[in-house]
Design a protein around this motif. Structure first.
Motif, short mmCIF file in Angstrom:
data_model
loop_
_atom_site.label_atom_id
_atom_site.label_comp_id
_atom_site.label_asym_id
_atom_site.label_seq_id
_atom_site.Cartn_x
_atom_site.Cartn_y
_atom_site.Cartn_z
N GLU A 1 37.67 40.22 43.91
CA GLU A 1 37.97 41.61 44.28
C GLU A 1 36.70 42.29 44.78
N GLU B 1 40.79 35.27 40.97
CA GLU B 1 40.96 36.43 41.85
C GLU B 1 39.60 37.05 42.14
N ARG C 1 42.47 36.68 47.00
CA ARG C 1 41.46 37.61 47.50
C ARG C 1 42.04 39.02 47.53
N ASN C 2 41.25 39.98 47.10
CA ASN C 2 41.68 41.37 47.13
C ASN C 2 40.49 42.20 47.60
N ASP C 3 40.56 42.65 48.85
CA ASP C 3 39.42 43.34 49.45
C ASP C 3 39.14 44.71 48.85
N ARG C 4 40.14 45.31 48.21
CA ARG C 4 39.93 46.66 47.70
C ARG C 4 38.93 46.66 46.54
#
Length: 524
Positions: free
Chosen positions: A354, A352, A401-404
């Motif tokens: 981030e 993951e 994927r985690n844009d935050r």
């Protein structure tokens, strides 16, 4: 200094570029397989064209090899699975000879349409057989394009300029791209039924081998003319001869054959057949272009880690490589940590990204995680062969994927599914360059992962750290750094210590301390 071998004849600009970029280069061409095996172990890079065969045996002897660069498109002469398993990057130059190959296909189309080779031979023999050579116009005819990639799209553009109608078959051709190219997207059967000329521009794979089989040739329009400047094996050559002999196919022009060099073929001498000796890329411009491109690509990889036109590893530009490099170091350390602590019976792994990490090319990062993880199983693993090894062991790999942004500007989390449940570790970059562990199995802890380390899970109780320090001191083990985290006061705690000496001889003594649940020696 990385060392490169150019084993096939190549424009001198290639060697010049290697030297300008700070690499040592040898130009040794014409070697037999055994002769190549005898010398290949000295080289980090191998630059080839179509003559050198990079077989499993050659790769086994190439103990230092990191990259094979093919100056051209086709890589039939490279055992890519074996290269991947050995961690060798394979790259080609798919655009250096695109125009040249497309122009050759158009030239052969004209040669077929006007029977130019036979007309030339007849005229130079003193005959004047004007009525014998009745050709056809290409204007208004339908060109069937099998393969609408880079070269195919150039052929389509040239054909449209000749006022032809173009019908294209390509499983990856979208309707939007077809409109942009000005061609009609069709099924293979539709193309075979409509085309006056058929030209092939697709790689040779299991699904395209003999794509023009006897069965498919029978579906073509009577009087069709066929051109192949792509790969030998796309056409059933025996079936093509039968179709020419019967008159169903009016003409065929091949630049490529199943066996090359093609010293003999049942097609040779067949009326309506034209052949050239794999000249698709044979122009001065193309030879210079592919030589320059392969040298620049290989130099980028060997000097900066940039990958362009990689066939078994994701592309990573030389400009982006320095940005991604610290993430690769972090990813490999996280993979190594989880591999050393929870490598038994793994079934799934998730990587993951981030925050800032989510904006990057994830494939190299995942490859680095797998490289660290798979090092438990192999001491020759790297980010190229790690996905191969993971797949071989049935490990399911997932990317998230985690844009935050969470607590950190950038974060990589590695989670694995084990028989005991999910285990995860997470890390970040300090100052955008220093890898740092920030979480291990749900416990917050900040630590550098470097050198020899001791991992301890224990019950959080007064006096434990003192007892551990005394035990290590009595064993002559010096502590470099000390990192501590716990779930809650009096609960489960984690210790990560960097040490100056091996702790393996003292593991039993540490395990015997009151409150210790797990002890492991780690190495990074």
């Amino acid at each position: 200094m990385p060392k490169v071998l150019i084993s096939d004849a190549m424009d001198p600009r290639a060697a010049q570029i290697f030297r300008e970029r700070g690499l040592e280069v040898d130009e040794i061409t014409g070697k037999t397989k055994d002769e190549l095996i005898a010398i290949i172990g000295d080289y980090d890079g191998l630059a080839i064209r179509s003559s050198t065969k990079v077989t499993k045996e050659v790769l086994a002897a190439a103990t230092n090899l990191k990259v094979v660069g093919r100056a051209g498109i086709g890589v039939d002469n490279v055992d890519i699975p074996a290269a991947s398993a050995q961690g060798v990057v394979v790259m080609n130059t798919p655009f250096g000879n695109s125009i040249t190959t497309a122009e050759h296909a158009i030239a052969l189309m004209f040669a077929l349409a006007r029977d130019l080779p036979e007309a030339d031979k007849s005229t130079q023999a003193g005959k004047w057989e004007k009525n014998r050579f009745m050709g056809v116009e290409v204007t208004g005819k339908t060109l069937g394009l099998i393969g609408a990639g880079n070269i195919g799209s150039i052929v389509a553009d040239r054909a449209l300029g000749l006022k032809m109608k173009v019908v294209a078959y390509d499983p990856f051709l979208t309707p939007e791209r077809a409109v942009e190219m000005g061609v009609e997207k069709a099924t293979l059967d539709e193309l075979l039924a409509k085309a006056d000329f058929i030209t092939l521009h697709t790689p040779l794979t299991d699904s395209t081998r003999n794509i023009l089989s006897a069965e498919n040739l029978a579906k073509t329009k009577k009087g069709v003319r066929i051109i192949n400047c792509a790969r030998g094996g796309l056409i059933d050559e025996a079936a093509l001869k039968a179709a020419l002999d019967s008159g169903h196919v009016a003409g065929a022009a091949l630049d490529v054959f199943v066996t090359e060099p093609a010293k003999e073929s049942p097609l040779f001498g067949t009326p309506g057949f034209i052949s050239t000796p794999h000249l698709g890329a044979s122009t001065n411009e193309a030879q210079v272009n592919v030589a320059i491109q392969v040298a620049e690509q290989m130099a980028d990889y060997l000097m900066t880690g940039g990958v362009t036109n990689g066939l078994n590893v994701p592309s990573l530009s030389a400009e982006d490589a320095p940005k991604v490099k610290p993430y690769l170091a972090l990813a490999e350390k996280l993979g190594s940590l989880v591999g050393q602590l929870a490598h038994d019976n793994l079934t799934k792994i998730a990587v993951e990204l981030e925050g800032a990490a989510a904006e990057l090319n994830s494939k190299p990062i995942t490859g680095a995680v797998l490289a660290g993880l798979m090092r438990v199983y192999s001491d020759t693993v790297n980010m190229v062969n790690a996905p191969f090894l993971a797949k071989e062991r049935g490990l399911e790999v997932r990317e998230v994927r985690n844009d935050r942004e969470g607590d950190y500007h950038t974060l990589i989390r590695v989670s694995v599914q084990t028989a005991q449940g999910e285990r995860s570790v997470a890390g970040t970059l300090f100052a955008n360059k220093e890898p740092r562990l920030v979480e291990i199995f749900g416990i917050k802890v900040e630590a550098d992962l470097d050198g020899q380390m001791l991992y301890v899970v224990n019950e959080d109780a007064p006096g434990f750290i003192g007892r551990l320090g005394t035990t290590l001191g009595e064993a002559g083990v010096n502590i470099g750094t000390f990192h501590l985290g716990r779930r809650a006061a009096g609960g489960e705690a984690v210790l990560l210590l960097s040490v100056d000496q091996s702790v393996k001889p003292t593991l039993d003594k540490v395990q015997a301390l009151p409150g210790v649940k797990t002890v492991k020696a780690l190495s990074f």
